[in-house]
Each structure stands twice: as structure tokens, then as C-alpha cells.
Design a protein around this motif. Sequence first.
Motif, short mmCIF file in Angstrom:
data_model
loop_
_atom_site.label_atom_id
_atom_site.label_comp_id
_atom_site.label_asym_id
_atom_site.label_seq_id
_atom_site.Cartn_x
_atom_site.Cartn_y
_atom_site.Cartn_z
N UNK A 156 -0.22 28.45 19.47
CA UNK A 156 1.22 28.29 19.68
C UNK A 156 1.83 27.53 18.50
N UNK A 157 1.16 26.50 18.05
CA UNK A 157 1.64 25.70 16.92
C UNK A 157 1.78 26.56 15.66
N UNK A 158 0.79 27.36 15.38
CA UNK A 158 0.83 28.22 14.20
C UNK A 158 1.91 29.29 14.35
N UNK A 159 2.08 29.82 15.55
CA UNK A 159 3.14 30.81 15.78
C UNK A 159 4.51 30.21 15.52
N UNK A 160 4.73 29.00 15.99
CA UNK A 160 6.01 28.32 15.77
C UNK A 160 6.19 28.01 14.29
N UNK A 161 5.11 27.72 13.59
CA UNK A 161 5.18 27.40 12.16
C UNK A 161 5.66 28.57 11.33
N UNK A 162 5.53 29.77 11.84
CA UNK A 162 6.01 30.94 11.10
C UNK A 162 7.53 30.91 10.95
N UNK A 163 8.23 30.25 11.87
CA UNK A 163 9.69 30.20 11.81
C UNK A 163 10.17 29.52 10.53
N UNK A 164 9.76 28.28 10.23
CA UNK A 164 10.24 27.68 8.98
C UNK A 164 9.70 28.38 7.72
N UNK A 165 8.50 28.95 7.80
CA UNK A 165 7.95 29.66 6.64
C UNK A 165 8.80 30.90 6.34
N UNK A 166 9.12 31.67 7.37
CA UNK A 166 9.94 32.86 7.18
C UNK A 166 11.36 32.47 6.77
N UNK A 167 11.91 31.44 7.41
CA UNK A 167 13.25 30.96 7.06
C UNK A 167 13.30 30.56 5.58
N UNK A 168 12.34 29.79 5.13
CA UNK A 168 12.31 29.35 3.74
C UNK A 168 12.19 30.51 2.78
N UNK A 169 11.40 31.51 3.14
CA UNK A 169 11.23 32.68 2.28
C UNK A 169 12.52 33.49 2.20
N UNK A 170 13.17 33.68 3.33
CA UNK A 170 14.43 34.43 3.34
C UNK A 170 15.50 33.69 2.54
N UNK A 171 15.61 32.39 2.74
CA UNK A 171 16.59 31.60 1.98
C UNK A 171 16.32 31.72 0.49
N UNK A 172 15.07 31.62 0.12
CA UNK A 172 14.71 31.69 -1.30
C UNK A 172 15.10 33.05 -1.89
N UNK A 173 14.86 34.11 -1.17
CA UNK A 173 15.22 35.44 -1.66
C UNK A 173 16.73 35.64 -1.71
N UNK A 174 17.45 35.07 -0.75
CA UNK A 174 18.91 35.21 -0.71
C UNK A 174 19.61 34.40 -1.80
N UNK A 175 18.95 33.36 -2.30
CA UNK A 175 19.58 32.53 -3.33
C UNK A 175 19.98 33.35 -4.55
N UNK A 176 19.16 34.32 -4.94
CA UNK A 176 19.52 35.09 -6.13
C UNK A 176 20.70 36.02 -5.88
N UNK A 177 20.87 36.48 -4.64
CA UNK A 177 21.96 37.40 -4.33
C UNK A 177 23.25 36.68 -3.97
N UNK A 178 23.17 35.54 -3.32
CA UNK A 178 24.37 34.88 -2.80
C UNK A 178 24.91 33.76 -3.68
N UNK A 179 24.14 33.36 -4.69
CA UNK A 179 24.62 32.29 -5.57
C UNK A 179 24.54 32.77 -7.02
#
Length: 125
Positions: free
Chosen positions: A66-89
Motif C-alpha cells: 500500500x505504501x509503495x502504491x501511494x508513493x506512485x502518486x508523488x512520483x507521477x505528479x513530479x514527472x508530469x510537472x517536469x514534462x509540463x514545464x517545457x510546454x507551459x513556461x
Amino acid sequence: MIRNNIFTILVTAIIVYLSFANAKTFEGVDIFKIPYLDKIVHFCLYFLLMMVIIVEHRKSLTNTRILISIALIPVILGSIIELLQSDLTTTRSADIFDIISNTSGVICSILLWLIIRPYRFDQIR
């Protein structure tokens, strides 16, 4: 639901704001001349985010899966934010090493929790 996650939402909002803020905002931070300071900041922010998630949901984290499953949320969030930085800024770009730093922060918070969980004080709520 929101009341149970208020600190997670707050830390996430801070991370999103800092991720999309103009890069010129952080130029004054260079006075410290610490190599790879931005990677250290990424690590610390995502370490903090995962620790907040763990603390807010510690009663429902009954096993490591369960802990590892929940940890995927910030990992995916951070990856999406990082990818969006080049398009949105215009002043930011995606960096794989930022994603690695984010993920490392999440992993270290999980490891810390797994080390201290057996010793936590159940009477403190």
C-alpha cells in the motif's frame, strides 16, 4: 476527504507553484554557490511531500504494498510537472535529473518510514 489531506494539498500546491514560477525568481538563490542546489531542493520537496502523505495516512498504511502504491502518486505528479514545464513556461525546461531527484526523495521517505515505523509511539495520535 480534504480535511484528512490538508497538509498534503498544501505541500503539493507549494510544489506546483514553485515548479511553474518564473526561473528568474530564483536567481538570487545562486549566492550560496552550492553545486546542484536545484536537485537538492527537488529531493527535499518530494521527501517532505511523501512524509506528509505518510503521516496523514499512517493508520491505513498496513503493509508495504500500500505504501509503495501511494508513493506512485508523488512520483507521477513530479514527472508530469517536469514534462509540463517545457510546454507551459518560457523560462523552464524538462530535466530527467529533476525527476530522478524527486523520485529519490520519495524513496528515502519510504525507507525512513519503514525504519521508524516499528518504533513509533502508538499512543501519540
